[in-house]
Write a protein that holds these residues in place. Structure first.
Motif, PDB file in Angstrom:
ATOM      1  N   LYS A  90       0.842  -1.199   0.000  1.00  0.00           N
ATOM      2  CA  LYS A  90       0.000   0.000   0.000  1.00  0.00           C
ATOM      3  C   LYS A  90       0.878   1.250   0.000  1.00  0.00           C
ATOM      4  O   LYS A  90       1.843   1.340   0.761  1.00  0.00           O
ATOM      5  N   SER A  91       0.526   2.201  -0.863  1.00  0.00           N
ATOM      6  CA  SER A  91       1.252   3.467  -0.930  1.00  0.00           C
ATOM      7  C   SER A  91       1.162   4.192   0.404  1.00  0.00           C
ATOM      8  O   SER A  91       0.134   4.147   1.080  1.00  0.00           O
ATOM      9  N   SER A  92       2.239   4.869   0.787  1.00  0.00           N
ATOM     10  CA  SER A  92       2.240   5.595   2.058  1.00  0.00           C
ATOM     11  C   SER A  92       1.633   6.990   1.928  1.00  0.00           C
ATOM     12  O   SER A  92       1.524   7.698   2.915  1.00  0.00           O
ATOM     13  N   ASP A  93       1.239   7.369   0.717  1.00  0.00           N
ATOM     14  CA  ASP A  93       0.557   8.660   0.546  1.00  0.00           C
ATOM     15  C   ASP A  93      -0.558   8.511  -0.479  1.00  0.00           C
ATOM     16  O   ASP A  93      -0.628   7.535  -1.203  1.00  0.00           O
ATOM     17  N   GLU A  94      -1.446   9.490  -0.524  1.00  0.00           N
ATOM     18  CA  GLU A  94      -2.606   9.418  -1.424  1.00  0.00           C
ATOM     19  C   GLU A  94      -2.298   9.827  -2.849  1.00  0.00           C
ATOM     20  O   GLU A  94      -3.118   9.657  -3.746  1.00  0.00           O
ATOM     21  N   PHE A  95      -1.092  10.354  -3.080  1.00  0.00           N
ATOM     22  CA  PHE A  95      -0.762  10.873  -4.409  1.00  0.00           C
ATOM     23  C   PHE A  95      -0.065   9.858  -5.302  1.00  0.00           C
ATOM     24  O   PHE A  95      -0.146   9.923  -6.514  1.00  0.00           O
ATOM     25  N   THR A  96       0.651   8.918  -4.695  1.00  0.00           N
ATOM     26  CA  THR A  96       1.377   7.906  -5.459  1.00  0.00           C
ATOM     27  C   THR A  96       0.570   6.617  -5.444  1.00  0.00           C
ATOM     28  O   THR A  96       0.445   5.969  -4.401  1.00  0.00           O
ATOM     29  N   THR A  97       0.009   6.268  -6.588  1.00  0.00           N
ATOM     30  CA  THR A  97      -0.786   5.050  -6.688  1.00  0.00           C
ATOM     31  C   THR A  97      -0.391   4.297  -7.951  1.00  0.00           C
ATOM     32  O   THR A  97       0.091   4.904  -8.913  1.00  0.00           O
ATOM     33  N   ALA A 142       8.216   4.783  -5.412  1.00  0.00           N
ATOM     34  CA  ALA A 142       7.043   4.839  -4.542  1.00  0.00           C
ATOM     35  C   ALA A 142       7.472   4.484  -3.133  1.00  0.00           C
ATOM     36  O   ALA A 142       8.385   3.674  -2.933  1.00  0.00           O
ATOM     37  N   ASP A 143       6.834   5.120  -2.162  1.00  0.00           N
ATOM     38  CA  ASP A 143       7.025   4.756  -0.761  1.00  0.00           C
ATOM     39  C   ASP A 143       5.791   3.979  -0.324  1.00  0.00           C
ATOM     40  O   ASP A 143       4.670   4.318  -0.705  1.00  0.00           O
ATOM     41  N   THR A 145       3.659   1.670   2.924  1.00  0.00           N
ATOM     42  CA  THR A 145       3.421   1.669   4.371  1.00  0.00           C
ATOM     43  C   THR A 145       4.227   0.592   5.099  1.00  0.00           C
ATOM     44  O   THR A 145       4.371   0.666   6.312  1.00  0.00           O
TER      45      THR A 145
END
Length: 197
Positions: A90-97, A142-143, A145
């Protein structure tokens, strides 16, 4: 006329020499080796000590196993370990998907410099995942979680170690089968391979 012909010959010989040097620098035609034989086997859950009798190391490296690798320079060696796998990650932010129809797969690597030379590289350049159909996927920025990403500028003196996640973007329908890592941004002759499933 004589000078033009001579210049063309010199230019042709120089171009051929440069091309040969380029092929040598890229190690084209040298072939490489892919090793999936672990140096050590994965530890058992619960921290239990292995039985007194010797057991053979697994035939194929998997998460938890270490593979010893050599780089292109003398004294350039690493022990690479796939510590954990996050699939899906899961991406650690909402912008990188991931793109539509794709997912992130994270692989946590531990690299230990076992050589005599300093290791300087961007480990993500030398890693790729292969799915059950043979499709190969390189790392993406990408970072996740699951934890901190592997640095893109790793510098390890002999004995030093680095730990971090490398992230891959793969189709949702693909089954991640193996992950590979090669030193020197993928240019070294020896590649380590770990089974993911």
């Amino acid at each position: 006329m004589y000078n033009r012909t001579r210049i063309r010959i010199v230019a042709t010989v120089a171009a051929a020499g440069i091309a040969a040097l380029g092929l040598t620098a890229c190690k084209s035609g040298d072939g490489g080796t892919v090793t999936n034989k672990p140096k050590t086997s994965a530890s058992k859950p619960g921290g239990k000590k292995p039985a007194a009798k010797k057991t053979a190391a697994p035939d194929v490296a998997k998460a938890g196993d270490t593979i010893s690798l050599k780089g292109m320079e003398d004294g350039s060696k690493l022990d690479g370990t796939v510590v954990k796998v996050a699939d899906p990650a899961k991406s650690s932010d909402e912008f990188t998907t991931p793109d539509s129809g794709k997912r992130f797969v994270g692989v946590q690597f531990k690299l230990v410099n076992t050589g005599t030379a300093t290791y300087t590289d961007s480990p993500g350049n030398g890693a790729q995942i292969t799915d059950a159909d043979g499709q190969q996927f390189e790392t993406t920025f990408a970072d996740i979680t699951a934890g901190p990403s592997m640095s893109s500028d790793v510098r390890l003196k002999p004995g030093a170690k680095a730990l971090g996640w490398l992230v891959f973007e793969v189709p949702k329908t693909s089954k991640a089968a193996t992950v590979q890592f090669t030193m020197d941004s993928g240019m070294a002759d020896q590649t380590g391979e770990w089974k993911l499933s």
